[in-house]
Enzyme design. Structure first.
Site, short mmCIF file in Angstrom:
data_model
loop_
_atom_site.label_atom_id
_atom_site.label_comp_id
_atom_site.label_asym_id
_atom_site.label_seq_id
_atom_site.Cartn_x
_atom_site.Cartn_y
_atom_site.Cartn_z
N GLU A 320 0.56 -1.33 0.21
CA GLU A 320 0.03 -0.32 0.11
C GLU A 320 0.90 1.31 0.03
O GLU A 320 1.91 1.45 0.72
CB GLU A 320 -1.07 0.25 1.42
CG GLU A 320 -1.17 -1.46 1.01
CD GLU A 320 -2.73 -1.11 2.93
OE1 GLU A 320 -3.10 -2.18 2.76
OE2 GLU A 320 -2.10 -0.64 3.75
N CYS A 321 0.59 1.93 -0.59
CA CYS A 321 1.14 3.73 -0.96
C CYS A 321 2.85 3.23 -0.89
O CYS A 321 3.92 2.72 -2.08
CB CYS A 321 0.60 4.52 0.16
SG CYS A 321 1.06 6.38 -0.04
#
Length: 435
Positions: A320-321
């Protein structure tokens, strides 16, 4: 449906930067020092404020958002806290009425009284107008009173108090002080673990609050206790490696709780410091600040090879990210410094001086529909065709891509895994459990 009662307060403000986190943390530390069990929540999807609030209260902090978390899950979290705590504090997000859903929506839905925190620096009678607006913009809002922050003197505090509308409760004026200011950077507050003097700052804030403001317990609020919803332990026996260090720390406590409730064992590791992965079936690389540690991440070749081998073996990997940025060929910070990273996701990203995305997101994956949010300062050039794109419930054009290469799933979206436990389990289940 049974009920649980506990004193509760939602700390809000007319805008960001007013001192909500400082006041919430000071209240939490003050009551915790007095031997009370304090449970703190954060409105919205933020990661950084909860790190400070967890240190202040001595207990994990959970997010509350009527859309991302959902009303039923928010009710369950509040009821659980009410059953075990002496005080519940909820820090708002942005301004009291900002966003959809807003902090005011949460206060109204659960009947939690609002304490308005207003930065009183360089202000006199206008303070009263702001206080009046916070209290009366929505007539059915449970409003408790106001506290002035960054007050210059006792005389200044008296002026702010005297300009309040008749009948409005004055909680006091917290003085301006560098002793308990919380430093920030491009994504928000500096992470709690990076502040060597954080406990001293929190104690100083608590002392100042005790000396200048009302700190008695608020009135109890009644929370309905929902019936438990049993979960299938579909990750029983699965060992998940979770990256957690100064580079990768944006983790929802609710995500970790859910994975454990699904039967998984979590093994934490540091891509900055460790030379090898723990023995795991799946990997979870959350968001954080890889751009601040490019040299160390690039230099830890043993860890890079271990993660590449994990992916080559067909094992699940959720990024994620910042975790996704770690998978790229190259990441460049805002000053032009570059790091060659894992090369598992073909592409490169560059940090910008300004925010490039901020939005709630919902995305339909083969495993199911998940909710979450996006918040970043980088731009991405990736050659992989997206598996899916997120949709913003508030009509914004933000549509973050989700990439899929084998069992690797990567996106700018920070997923709130309890929004679909079955989908979360499917993303991280080894092949033998996914059939």
């Amino acid at each position: 449906m049974t009920q649980a009662r506990c004193p509760a307060l939602l700390i809000a403000a007319p805008a960001s930067g007013q001192g909500k986190t400082t006041v919430t943390a000071a209240l939490a530390r003050l009551h915790a020092r007095q031997g009370r069990r304090v449970r703190v929540f954060k409105c919205g999807p933020d990661f950084l404020d909860p790190m400070i609030l967890a240190r202040a209260s001595g207990a994990p902090v959970y997010q509350l958002d009527l859309w991302m978390v959902g009303e039923a899950e928010a009710r369950r979290l509040l009821a659980r806290a009410a059953g075990e705590a002496d005080l519940i504090l909820i820090e708002g997000v942005m301004g009291l009425f900002d966003g959809n859903p807003s902090a005011a929506d949460l206060a109204r839905r659960f009947g939690v009284p609002v304490l308005g925190v207003i930065n009183g620096a360089a202000m006199a009678q206008t303070f009263g107008a702001l206080a009046y607006g916070l209290a009366h913009f929505q007539p059915d809002l449970p409003f408790s009173g106001v506290l002035g922050n960054r007050v210059g003197s006792q005389r200044h505090s008296d002026i702010l108090r005297d300009c309040l509308p008749p009948g409005m409760r004055w909680f006091g004026g917290l003085p301006r002080s560098a002793e308990f200011e919380l430093p920030s950077r491009h994504l928000g507050l500096v992470q709690a673990e990076e502040l060597a003097d954080l406990d001293a700052r929190l104690d100083a804030a608590a002392d100042a609050l005790r000396a200048s403001a009302e700190t008695d317990l608020p009135e109890p609020v009644t929370f309905e206790v929902p019936a438990p919803a049993p979960l299938q332990r579909s990750l029983e026996g699965v060992r998940i490696g979770v990256a957690r260090d100064a580079s990768f720390a944006f983790l929802y406590q609710a995500n970790l709780d859910l994975l454990r409730e699904l039967g998984a064992e979590l093994a934490f590791f540091s891509p900055l410091q460790d030379q090898a992965l723990p023995a795991v079936d799946s990997l979870y690389l959350p968001g954080g600040y890889p751009e601040l540690h490019l040299g160390r991440l690039q230099g830890n070749r043993a860890m890079a090879e271990a993660i590449r081998a994990h992916h080559a073996a067909g094992k699940p990997l959720l990024a994620e990210c910042g975790g996704m940025l770690y998978l790229l060929d190259c990441l460049e910070d805002a000053d032009g410094e570059r790091g060659e990273l894992l090369g598992l996701l073909p592409g490169r990203a560059r940090l910008q001086k300004r925010l490039t995305a901020l939005a709630l997101q919902e995305v339909e994956l083969p495993e199911g529909r998940l909710r979450g949010h996006t918040f970043h300062h980088s731009t991405l050039d990736c050659a992989v065709e997206p598996l899916a794109r997120g949709v913003c419930p508030n009509g914004r054009n933000t549509a973050e891509a989700v990439f899929r290469l084998g069992r690797l799933t990567a996106s700018y979206i920070h997923f709130y895994l309890p929004s679909n436990p079955q989908a979360a389990a499917a993303l991280l289940a080894p092949a033998r459990d996914a059939d």
